[in-house]
Design a protein around this motif. Structure first.
Motif, PDB file in Angstrom:
ATOM      1  N   GLY A 249      -6.209  11.400   0.649  1.00  0.00           N
ATOM      2  CA  GLY A 249      -7.273  11.136   1.610  1.00  0.00           C
ATOM      3  C   GLY A 249      -7.415  12.220   2.648  1.00  0.00           C
ATOM      4  O   GLY A 249      -6.783  13.276   2.548  1.00  0.00           O
TER       5      GLY A 249
ATOM      6  N   LEU B  74     -10.196  -6.644  -6.956  1.00  0.00           N
ATOM      7  CA  LEU B  74     -10.561  -8.055  -7.051  1.00  0.00           C
ATOM      8  C   LEU B  74     -12.013  -8.294  -6.657  1.00  0.00           C
ATOM      9  O   LEU B  74     -12.688  -9.147  -7.211  1.00  0.00           O
ATOM     10  N   ASP B  75     -12.419  -7.515  -5.669  1.00  0.00           N
ATOM     11  CA  ASP B  75     -13.717  -7.751  -5.055  1.00  0.00           C
ATOM     12  C   ASP B  75     -14.770  -6.893  -5.769  1.00  0.00           C
ATOM     13  O   ASP B  75     -14.736  -5.674  -5.698  1.00  0.00           O
TER      14      ASP B  75
ATOM     15  N   PRO C 100      -2.166   3.233   4.401  1.00  0.00           N
ATOM     16  CA  PRO C 100      -1.333   2.116   4.882  1.00  0.00           C
ATOM     17  C   PRO C 100       0.018   2.036   4.175  1.00  0.00           C
ATOM     18  O   PRO C 100       1.020   1.682   4.798  1.00  0.00           O
TER      19      PRO C 100
ATOM     20  N   ASP D 237      -7.486  -8.631 -11.069  1.00  0.00           N
ATOM     21  CA  ASP D 237      -6.310  -8.701 -10.217  1.00  0.00           C
ATOM     22  C   ASP D 237      -5.250  -7.695 -10.686  1.00  0.00           C
ATOM     23  O   ASP D 237      -4.757  -7.800 -11.807  1.00  0.00           O
TER      24      ASP D 237
ATOM     25  N   GLN E  23       0.364  10.746   0.051  1.00  0.00           N
ATOM     26  CA  GLN E  23      -0.852  10.091   0.540  1.00  0.00           C
ATOM     27  C   GLN E  23      -2.107  10.857   0.130  1.00  0.00           C
ATOM     28  O   GLN E  23      -2.193  12.066   0.286  1.00  0.00           O
TER      29      GLN E  23
ATOM     30  N   SER F  59     -12.426   3.315   1.670  1.00  0.00           N
ATOM     31  CA  SER F  59     -12.876   3.836   2.966  1.00  0.00           C
ATOM     32  C   SER F  59     -13.152   5.334   2.824  1.00  0.00           C
ATOM     33  O   SER F  59     -12.577   6.004   1.962  1.00  0.00           O
TER      34      SER F  59
ATOM     35  N   SER G 200      -2.231  -7.472  -9.866  1.00  0.00           N
ATOM     36  CA  SER G 200      -0.916  -8.073 -10.125  1.00  0.00           C
ATOM     37  C   SER G 200      -0.865  -8.750 -11.495  1.00  0.00           C
ATOM     38  O   SER G 200       0.201  -9.066 -12.000  1.00  0.00           O
TER      39      SER G 200
ATOM     40  N   VAL H 287      -7.717  -0.540  -3.886  1.00  0.00           N
ATOM     41  CA  VAL H 287      -8.085   0.335  -2.766  1.00  0.00           C
ATOM     42  C   VAL H 287      -9.524   0.014  -2.372  1.00  0.00           C
ATOM     43  O   VAL H 287     -10.397  -0.098  -3.229  1.00  0.00           O
TER      44      VAL H 287
END
Ligand code: FAD
Ligand code: AMP
Lengths: 324, 260
Positions: A254, A291-292, A240, A308, A252, A273, A310, A270
């Motif tokens: 991937g 974050l997740d 993206p 995070d 890039q 995926s 940032s 990231v």
């Protein structure tokens, strides 16, 4: 009649040969040696003599030089026509092309004109006693590898993913250069290049230390770049970010970009995926920040930092700058 | 402007495909389908070109009958018509026979200025089809375009090359593949979808309509064959979790980056 010869398209930018062409020569020379085949590097245009010599030092037994001024810049029409004529005349067993943008532009059309099979983006390549080349191609975003053969038609064509195979170099190797002049009198270049905008970019597949930025960086590449400078890393991005034009496509990582082989990779924001993770499977240590805490990227990481980007990245930069 | 034909493929979402390592088979039964992501970018490109220059946007797809409902979604985005190329003989095709069927249909539709396609399909991911169609129709090709404009009888596009991009120009008709995320594809329009569902009659062409011999299409017309499927075992990672406030974890990260 098919000859026991494998041809490799040598893509070049002026007098500089594309890495992927050399990588293909490396792998193909292994195959041709094992089966008593010969290996030909195919050059187009009017390159410096040194380019042909290098092609041989990187593994080719001989060079086929298709010599014409008009072939110094890539043109689909002119390249397809000249290669089609040469291939039809000599009928090599296989014809291999690097999966660069120009290589991919060339391969599809040439294969259709030759009425032969084409495999795309091979990451493995073996030959059997029957002279069939078995190409391994990642499918479904790199979940599996499909082994593909072209049984009847020749040449067996494939594009090869950059950064997959290793180069070999022998400074003493010698070989012959056969020059032919293509007949381009009736062929028109139908796609005119009006403007070209390129910059030299380090080959990501050669990077030893890499920081990859994803959507979780909010698209702010400045901080990622600064961190990379301070930690002596190269930078890469997810699709993206490349799509948004923040950095050239050549950075890039991937399935449709580069595969990393870095000793250390730091992955920032990231989601993991399959299209992306297929590009980091050959890395040494993978550290990720997301974050997740359920992010799929953590299943592909050695160190999983839940947090995070940032906040963390500026703190790290501050720390490292303070130490200077 | 004349017809703009968009080659549109329907693909399974790769997340939902399960590979069984013992039988070495792919289970697609649980996979939802969708219009191939970059084909939506091609459709969007076509719709914008039509808005500026007129003409008709026709979606063209080779595949089984269930593709119809997805082509209707494409029509609800704004395409004028859709044609499905469907026949038992077309099954199992690799790139070449697919290009043959599509290019034969494109000739039958006729009156075209542009043939658009996505840069690659997410399932096979070859990106080779557009160049093959261009060859079979003897048209110029521009692949991996991130923007496309039309001026009189010429098409001008920005295409991605190694290290950057090029602006190129060709006389129409031409074949163009559109890069993924080249634009933001519009959503299907709900009202239009209703009209399409009730009023649109899908044209379906098979071998006979295209006058293609059985031996030239599908599996029989293919040059390449999948001999086996191999599981890629992702490397075993340590998965050591590091938690704490941003200050703590940033110190740990500095250490890690230094050690390795
Ligand atoms: C045919 C095809 C080919 C493709 N090829 C590629 C390819 O080569 N390379 C590629 O990368 N993708 C490719 N893709 C796209 C791929 O499927 C994913 O869409 C893409 O990798 C997602 O990028 P991302 O992880 O950066 O973004 P997202 O999926 O949006 O993930 C962002 C992540 O950042 C986290 N995050 C958000 N904010 C913060 C924060 N402040 N701090 C920390 N974490 C945060 C989120 O939790 C999330 O996990 C391809 C897709 C297709 C269909
Ligand atoms: N069966 C098909 N029907 C219509 N278009 C297709 C089909 N297969 C591929 N395409 C088009 O060709 C592009 C490149 O596909 P591929 O060469 O399979 O990666 C896709 O993005 C589609 O636009």
């Amino acid at each position: 009649m098919t000859s026991n010869d494998i041809w490799v398209f040598i893509e070049r930018d002026g007098d500089e040969i594309e890495e992927v062409s050399l990588e293909i020569l490396g792998k193909a020379s292994e195959i041709t040696r094992a089966f008593g085949y010969s290996l030909t590097g195919v050059l187009l245009g009017t390159p410096n003599e040194e380019v042909a010599s290098e092609t041989i030092r990187y593994g080719a037994d001989k060079v086929l030089l298709i010599k014409h001024e008009d072939l110094n810049t890539y043109s689909n029409d002119l390249y397809v026509k000249s290669l089609f004529d040469s291939i039809n005349k000599e009928m090599p067993s296989a014809f291999l092309i690097g999966a660069t943008p120009y290589g991919r532009d060339l391969a599809g059309r040439l294969a259709a004109k030759l009425r032969t099979g084409l495999t795309a983006n091979a990451i493995t390549m073996e030959m059997n006693e029957k002279g069939e080349v078995i190409f391994g191609v990642p499918a479904y975003g790199g979940k599996i590898v499909a082994e593909i053969v072209c049984e009847k038609a020749r040449p067996q064509m494939s594009t090869v993913r950059p950064g997959t195979f290793n180069k070999v170099y022998d400074p003493k190797r010698k070989g012959k250069v056969n020059t032919i002049v293509p007949d381009l009198t009736k062929t028109q270049n139908r796609v005119k290049i009006l403007e070209r905008n390129v910059s030299k970019i380090k080959d990501l597949s050669k990077s030893e230390r890499t920081i990859v930025g994803g959507n979780g960086t909010g698209g702010d590449i400045t901080l990622v770049k600064r961190l990379a400078e301070l930690t002596n890393c190269d930078i890469g991005v997810t699709r993206p970010l490349a799509d948004r034009g923040l950095v050239p496509r050549d950075l890039q990582v991937g399935s449709t970009g580069y595969s990393l082989k870095s000793k250390i990779a730091l992955i920032l924001g990231v989601s993991g995926s399959e299209h992306f993770t297929s590009g980091i499977k050959d890395c040494g240590t993978v550290i990720s920040i997301d974050l997740d805490e359920k992010s799929e990227i953590f299943n592909h990481s050695d160190y999983c930092i839940v947090g995070d980007v940032s906040e963390i990245v500026p703190l790290v930069i501050q720390k490292l700058e303070g130490e200077r | 402007m004349k017809n703009i034909i968009v080659c549109t493929k329907i693909v399974p979402k790769s997340e939902n495909i399960i590979f069984d390592p013992t039988t070495k088979r792919l289970d697609r039964s649980k996979a939802e389908n969708q219009i191939n992501e970059t084909d939506k970018n091609a459709i969007e490109t076509a719709l914008r070109l039509r808005e500026e220059n007129g003409g008709k946007v026709i979606l063209l797809s080779m595949g089984p009958p269930f593709f119809e409902s997805y082509l209707k979604l494409g029509m609800a985005m704004g395409a004028d018509d859709a044609i499905l190329l469907s026949d038992r003989n077309f099954g199992g095709a690799d790139t070449f026979p697919t290009a043959l069927v599509l290019s034969t249909a494109i000739r039958k539709i006729g009156d075209y200025d542009l043939i658009l396609a996505g840069e690659e399909s997410s399932d096979a991911g070859l990106g080779q089809l557009p160049g093959q169609i261009a060859e079979l129709l003897d048209l110029p090709q521009i692949l991996f375009a991130s923007s496309v404009n039309v001026e009189e009888d010429k098409v001008r596009a920005k295409r991605t090359i190694k290290g950057g991009h090029e602006t190129v120009e060709a006389r129409m008709p031409a074949v163009i593949s559109v890069e993924m995320h080249a634009n933001q594809p519009r959503f299907p329009d709900f009202k239009r979808k209703k009209t399409v569902d009730t009023e649109h009659h899908l044209t379906v062409w098979g071998s006979n309509d295209l006058e293609l011999a059985e031996a030239t299409t599908g599996l029989k017309g293919s040059f390449t064959f999948v001999r086996g499927l191999v599981d890629i075992n992702p490397p075993q990672r340590k998965r050591i979790y590091i938690r704490g406030d941003s200050k703590e974890v940033s110190s740990k990260l500095v250490e890690l980056m230094r050690e390795k």
